[in-house]
Write a protein that holds these residues in place. Structure first.
Motif: not given
Length: 226
Positions: A127-135, A151-163
């Motif tokens: 995992s690249d935390q920098k890319i995840r934070e940028e998205i 599209m950005l959010y749906c594809n990156s939901m796993c970058f967020y916590s469940l809460a």
């Protein structure tokens, strides 16, 4: 397609020389570089040029927009297919396609961000935390929840916590569930399902009732049948 490329298309179709097409509206040499996308043309000169050559302004803008949007959709289709086929090389190639495209710098940035996000999903162990934070940052810089933001959010939901996902999706559903559009309902439905999937993966079911209730209220049709 850029303004210059579309002007060139009209110029050739009218069988005119550069001087004949540019008239007294704009210097012939400067106009030649507009067609080559070296120089930009002002809105006033563009409208005057279109009228001088009897080109409908609305038609020109609509044609420009359709071609522009088709580039974006084609790129996203290729990205989706590459992702679902776990083809990292193809995703990297589409990034090159984006860089060489005629899209604006802002749209190139977003397209590349989507590609980076999909590549990140295909590399869960690196995992690249920098890319995840940028998205995550880019998603919430988009003022309205449009198709790009979705599209950005749906594809990156796993970058967020469940809460975080529970809170974000609840707000989105509460705001947009009154819309009559089936496309909107399908988008909200997919977000709710994603939250339920994430809840199952983490074995946490305290807050799922809201999403199940919403999913049950969405009218059933072939696209939404489970």
């Amino acid at each position: 397609m850029t303004i210059g490329a579309l002007l060139k298309q009209y110029h050739i179709n009218q069988n005119k020389t550069l001087q004949e097409f540019a008239g007294n509206i704009i210097d012939r040499s400067y106009y030649g570089k507009v067609e080559k996308n070296v120089h930009q043309i002002s809105a006033e000169n563009l409208i005057n040029l279109l009228r001088y050559n009897q080109i409908d302004v609305t038609e020109f803008i609509e044609t420009l927009d359709q071609n522009y949007q088709s580039q974006i959709q084609i790129q996203r289709k290729i990205m989706e297919e590459a992702y679902y086929h776990v083809d990292k090389d193809k995703l990297k190639k589409v990034k090159l396609m984006i860089t060489e495209s005629e899209l604006s710098e802002k749209d190139k940035e977003i397209q590349n961000l989507i590609a980076d996000g999909l590549l990140e999903l295909l590399n869960p162990d690196k995992s690249d935390q920098k890319i995840r934070e940028e998205i995550k940052k880019k998603i919430f810089e988009i003022p309205k929840f449009n198709s790009t933001k979705f599209m950005l959010y749906c594809n990156s939901m796993c970058f967020y916590s469940l809460a975080d996902n529970e809170a974000i999706v609840r707000k989105i559903i509460e705001k947009y569930q009154v819309r009559e559009s089936m496309l909107v309902k399908k988008s909200l439905f997919s977000l709710a399902i994603n939250v339920l999937v994430l809840s199952i993966e983490e074995n946490k079911f305290e807050n799922i009732d809201f999403y199940i209730d919403f999913a049950n209220k969405v009218p059933t049709n072939p696209d939404l049948f489970l």
